[in-house]
Motif scaffolding. Structure first.
Motif, PDB file in Angstrom:
ATOM      1  N   TYR A 215      41.811  14.562  28.466  1.00  0.00           N
ATOM      2  CA  TYR A 215      40.444  14.324  28.949  1.00  0.00           C
ATOM      3  C   TYR A 215      39.493  15.369  28.367  1.00  0.00           C
ATOM      4  CZ  TYR A 215      41.548  18.197  32.107  1.00  0.00           C
ATOM      5  OH  TYR A 215      41.910  19.429  32.601  1.00  0.00           O
ATOM      6  N   PRO A 216      38.210  15.054  28.305  1.00  0.00           N
ATOM      7  CA  PRO A 216      37.209  16.025  27.845  1.00  0.00           C
ATOM      8  C   PRO A 216      36.776  16.935  28.988  1.00  0.00           C
ATOM      9  CG  PRO A 216      36.136  13.956  28.310  1.00  0.00           C
ATOM     10  CD  PRO A 216      37.618  13.720  28.542  1.00  0.00           C
ATOM     11  N   GLY A 217      36.053  17.999  28.659  1.00  0.00           N
ATOM     12  CA  GLY A 217      35.524  18.885  29.681  1.00  0.00           C
ATOM     13  C   GLY A 217      34.603  18.142  30.623  1.00  0.00           C
ATOM     14  N   ILE A 218      34.780  18.364  31.916  1.00  0.00           N
ATOM     15  CA  ILE A 218      33.980  17.654  32.906  1.00  0.00           C
ATOM     16  C   ILE A 218      32.876  18.569  33.434  1.00  0.00           C
ATOM     17  CG2 ILE A 218      35.941  16.222  33.568  1.00  0.00           C
ATOM     18  CD1 ILE A 218      36.214  17.929  36.099  1.00  0.00           C
ATOM     19  N   VAL A 219      31.946  17.992  34.145  1.00  0.00           N
ATOM     20  CA  VAL A 219      30.855  18.760  34.747  1.00  0.00           C
ATOM     21  C   VAL A 219      31.369  19.454  36.001  1.00  0.00           C
ATOM     22  CG1 VAL A 219      28.613  18.617  35.891  1.00  0.00           C
ATOM     23  CG2 VAL A 219      29.056  17.273  33.823  1.00  0.00           C
ATOM     24  N   ASP A 220      31.323  20.766  36.005  1.00  0.00           N
ATOM     25  CA  ASP A 220      31.759  21.542  37.168  1.00  0.00           C
ATOM     26  C   ASP A 220      31.194  22.951  37.037  1.00  0.00           C
ATOM     27  OD1 ASP A 220      33.003  22.478  39.458  1.00  0.00           O
ATOM     28  OD2 ASP A 220      34.912  22.875  38.436  1.00  0.00           O
ATOM     29  N   ALA A 221      30.319  23.337  37.931  1.00  0.00           N
ATOM     30  CA  ALA A 221      29.709  24.670  37.891  1.00  0.00           C
ATOM     31  C   ALA A 221      30.299  25.551  38.981  1.00  0.00           C
ATOM     32  CB  ALA A 221      28.200  24.568  38.072  1.00  0.00           C
ATOM     33  N   HIS A 222      30.775  26.717  38.591  1.00  0.00           N
ATOM     34  CA  HIS A 222      31.236  27.713  39.563  1.00  0.00           C
ATOM     35  C   HIS A 222      31.025  29.109  38.982  1.00  0.00           C
ATOM     36  CE1 HIS A 222      34.567  29.300  42.474  1.00  0.00           C
ATOM     37  NE2 HIS A 222      33.393  29.877  42.634  1.00  0.00           N
ATOM     38  N   PRO A 223      29.766  29.584  38.965  1.00  0.00           N
ATOM     39  CA  PRO A 223      29.498  30.935  38.454  1.00  0.00           C
ATOM     40  C   PRO A 223      30.252  31.966  39.276  1.00  0.00           C
ATOM     41  CG  PRO A 223      27.584  30.049  39.607  1.00  0.00           C
ATOM     42  CD  PRO A 223      28.550  28.921  39.457  1.00  0.00           C
ATOM     43  N   TYR A 224      31.040  32.780  38.584  1.00  0.00           N
ATOM     44  CA  TYR A 224      31.982  33.635  39.295  1.00  0.00           C
ATOM     45  C   TYR A 224      31.747  35.127  39.076  1.00  0.00           C
ATOM     46  CZ  TYR A 224      36.450  35.199  41.195  1.00  0.00           C
ATOM     47  OH  TYR A 224      37.413  35.816  41.948  1.00  0.00           O
ATOM     48  N   ALA A 225      31.108  35.487  37.966  1.00  0.00           N
ATOM     49  CA  ALA A 225      30.859  36.907  37.685  1.00  0.00           C
ATOM     50  C   ALA A 225      29.599  37.032  36.851  1.00  0.00           C
ATOM     51  CB  ALA A 225      32.048  37.532  36.947  1.00  0.00           C
ATOM     52  N   VAL A 226      28.969  38.220  36.921  1.00  0.00           N
ATOM     53  CA  VAL A 226      27.723  38.449  36.206  1.00  0.00           C
ATOM     54  C   VAL A 226      27.710  39.857  35.636  1.00  0.00           C
ATOM     55  CG1 VAL A 226      26.561  39.119  38.369  1.00  0.00           C
ATOM     56  CG2 VAL A 226      25.189  38.434  36.388  1.00  0.00           C
ATOM     57  N   ALA A 227      27.085  40.000  34.472  1.00  0.00           N
ATOM     58  CA  ALA A 227      26.934  41.313  33.846  1.00  0.00           C
ATOM     59  C   ALA A 227      25.538  41.432  33.266  1.00  0.00           C
ATOM     60  CB  ALA A 227      27.974  41.513  32.752  1.00  0.00           C
ATOM     61  N   ASN A 228      24.909  42.566  33.510  1.00  0.00           N
ATOM     62  CA  ASN A 228      23.582  42.824  32.966  1.00  0.00           C
ATOM     63  C   ASN A 228      23.680  43.148  31.480  1.00  0.00           C
ATOM     64  OD1 ASN A 228      21.433  45.516  32.671  1.00  0.00           O
ATOM     65  ND2 ASN A 228      20.646  43.485  33.125  1.00  0.00           N
TER      66      ASN A 228
ATOM     67  N   LEU B  90      24.581  37.935  31.694  1.00  0.00           N
ATOM     68  CA  LEU B  90      25.644  37.019  31.301  1.00  0.00           C
ATOM     69  C   LEU B  90      26.399  36.591  32.551  1.00  0.00           C
ATOM     70  CD1 LEU B  90      27.162  38.634  28.068  1.00  0.00           C
ATOM     71  CD2 LEU B  90      25.600  36.681  28.238  1.00  0.00           C
ATOM     72  N   VAL B  91      26.720  35.311  32.632  1.00  0.00           N
ATOM     73  CA  VAL B  91      27.417  34.767  33.786  1.00  0.00           C
ATOM     74  C   VAL B  91      28.698  34.083  33.328  1.00  0.00           C
ATOM     75  CG1 VAL B  91      27.320  33.127  35.703  1.00  0.00           C
ATOM     76  CG2 VAL B  91      25.272  34.423  35.062  1.00  0.00           C
ATOM     77  N   ALA B  92      29.831  34.502  33.892  1.00  0.00           N
ATOM     78  CA  ALA B  92      31.103  33.836  33.634  1.00  0.00           C
ATOM     79  C   ALA B  92      31.254  32.707  34.638  1.00  0.00           C
ATOM     80  CB  ALA B  92      32.260  34.827  33.761  1.00  0.00           C
ATOM     81  N   ASP B  93      31.343  31.473  34.137  1.00  0.00           N
ATOM     82  CA  ASP B  93      31.431  30.309  35.015  1.00  0.00           C
ATOM     83  C   ASP B  93      32.846  29.736  34.962  1.00  0.00           C
ATOM     84  OD1 ASP B  93      31.255  27.552  36.039  1.00  0.00           O
ATOM     85  OD2 ASP B  93      29.122  27.998  36.179  1.00  0.00           O
TER      86      ASP B  93
END
Length: 375
Positions: free
Chosen positions: A166-179, A185-188
Motif C-alpha cells: 500500500y502507499p503512504g496514507i494520511v495520518d498526522a501525529h506530530p511527536y517531537a519539535v526542535a528549534n 522542525l517537527v517529527a511526525d
C-alpha cells in the motif's frame, strides 16, 4: 508494518504507544531506590505519567506529558494544559523567547504545533490540515515489496487491516519539535516525515523518511507467530518475503552546523521478534536522509552532546545508548527510558510510568532523572 498495523499491533508511539498496555515501571521511582545505571542520577520529579518530550533551557527542564496533556517544569510549574490531547514534543527557542509544543487528538483529526511567547498571540500550525492536503509519503510504497505469495499477502494484509502492499496514507501525529533559527522542525510519527514550521505557522515538508525494508527469515516468522499468538508454523510462508515497514520518526534534533538528526521506530512489532531495528538518520539541508546508526530496540528519542555524541533512548532495552562514530555503547542503564536531552555534562532522561490503559489509571509514576556525565 504501517499506520494501520501500529494501531492493531501496538507498535507506534504517543497515543498509539498507549495501546501497548502497561509499560514496566522501574521500582526505584516509587520505592526510594536509585535506578540501575553506571552513572549516579538525581530524580528531579515523579509528577509525570508519560513524559514523551524534554527540553532544557538554562536551569529549567520542560516536560511534555502525553498522558496528562501538559507541559510542566520539573520544579512543578504548569506551562501548558491541553487535557484530552497528546502533548508529546516541546522545545524552547535559542534565545528563550518562545516555546513550541505539539498536540494531537485521539483520532488524529486535530494535530499541530503551537508556538507561544509572552505578550504575543499563540501561533498555531495546522499539521493535520497540511498532511491531509499533501500526504508527503504518499509516493512511498509500504508492505510486501518482494517475494510475495498468496499466503503471505493474506497474513500481512490481515495484520495491517488492509492491502499487503500500500502507499503512504494520511495520518498526522506530530511527536517531537526542535528549534532551528526562527523556525521549527517537527517529527511526525504518523506522516513518516519531518515538517518545517515557520514562525508564522506555515508548514512545509523538510524530509520524508525512507521505508524500513527487511527480508523475513524463518526465525523472524517464528518470532511473529509468538508475538501474535499464532499456531507454530502458520507464518512459515512469510520467510523470504521482503517487507517495507513505515518509518516512525520519534525525535528530531539540530546540530551546530544545521544538520538534523532523527530517531525512527521501524514500524511493526517493536519487541525483538524482528530484531533491534530502530535507527538514527542524519538529514542535510537538501532533505536527503542518511542512516548513521542502527540496531536500537525502541528508539523513542535522541540528544546531541556538545562533543558530537548522539544519545538514544531504547525504551525496550532499558538503556540510553551513546553513539560515537560507528561505536555504540551504554551511557545509562535505566528502565523504560522515553526521552533524553543533553546540556553540557548533564544528561536528562525521562521514564515511562506504569499505566493501565484500559482504564487510564496511573499505577505508578514516570520520572525525570538528571545524570552528570564523566569527562
Amino acid at each position: 508494518m504501517g499506520s494501520r498495523a501500529r494501531k492493531t499491533a501496538a507498535a507506534a508511539v504517543g497515543l498509539a504507544l498507549l495501546a501497548l498496555g502497561a509499560v514496566a515501571q522501574p521500582a526505584w521511582a516509587h520505592k526510594g531506590h536509585q535506578p540501575h545505571h553506571n552513572l549516579r542520577g538525581q530524580v528531579l520529579t515523579t509528577a509525570v505519567a508519560a513524559p514523551f518530550g524534554l527540553a532544557v533551557s538554562g536551569k529549567k527542564v520542560y516536560v511534555a506529558d502525553g498522558m496528562a496533556g501538559t507541559v510542566t517544569t520539573t520544579s512543578g510549574k504548569t506551562v501548558v494544559s491541553k487535557p484530552g490531547y497528546d502533548v508529546a514534543g516541546v522545545d524552547v527557542s535559542a534565545r528563550k523567547k518562545s516555546l513550541a509544543y505539539t498536540f494531537t487528538n485521539g483520532d488524529h483529526t486535530e494535530a499541530g504545533l503551537i508556538i507561544t511567547a509572552r505578550g504575543k498571540a499563540d501561533v498555531v500550525a495546522d499539521i493535520a490540515g497540511y498532511e491531509a492536503a499533501n500526504n508527503p509519503d504518499g509516493a512511498s510504497t509500504y508492505g510486501i515489496v518482494g517475494g510475495s505469495n498468496a499466503c503471505a499477502e493474506e497474513i500481512l494484509g490481515g495484520l495491517t487491516g488492509g492491502q499487503a502492499t500500500y502507499p503512504g496514507i494520511v495520518d498526522a501525529h506530530p511527536y517531537a519539535v526542535a528549534n532551528v533559527g526562527s523556525s521549527w522542525l517537527v517529527a511526525d510519527a504518523g506522516a513518516n516525515a519531518i515538517f518545517l514550521v515557520s514562525r508564522t505557522g506555515k508548514v512545509s515538508t523538510y524530509a520524508v523518511l525512507p521505508p524500513q525494508v527487511i527480508t523475513i527469515t524463518d526465525d523472524m516468522a517464528a518470532g511473529l507467530e509468538e508475538s501474535f499468538g499464532a499456531p507454530a508454523g502458520s507464518f512459515s510462508c512469510l520467510a523470504g518475503v521482503s517487507y517495507a515497514f513505515e518509518p516512525v520518526p520519534t525525535d528530531v534534533e539540530v546540530d551546530r552546523k544545521g544538520a538534523a538528526y532523527v530517531t525512527v521506530l521501524p514500524g511493526g512489532p517493536e519487541d525483538d521478534s524482528l530484531g533491534a531495528r530502530g535507527a538514527v538518520y542524519r538529514i542535510g539541508r537538501s532533505g536527503q536522509a542518511t542512516k548513521v546508526a542502527s540496531g536500537f530496540l525502541g528508539a523513542t528519542d535522541l540528544a546531541l552532546g556538545s562533543d558530537g555524541t548522539i544519545y538514544v533512548t531504547e525504551l525496550y532495552n532499558g538503556r540510553v545508548a551513546a553513539v560515537r562514530g560507528k561505536k555504540v555503547s551504554t551511557a545509562v542503564k535505566i528502565d523504560s527510558p522515553l526521552a533524553v536531552e543533553a546540556s553540557g555534562r548533564k544528561l536528562y532522561v525521562s521514564t515511562m510510568g506504569e499505566i493501565d490503559f484500559s482504564t487510564g489509571e496511573v499505577l505508578s509514576p514516570g520520572s525525570v532523572v538528571k545524570f552528570t556525565l564523566r569527562r
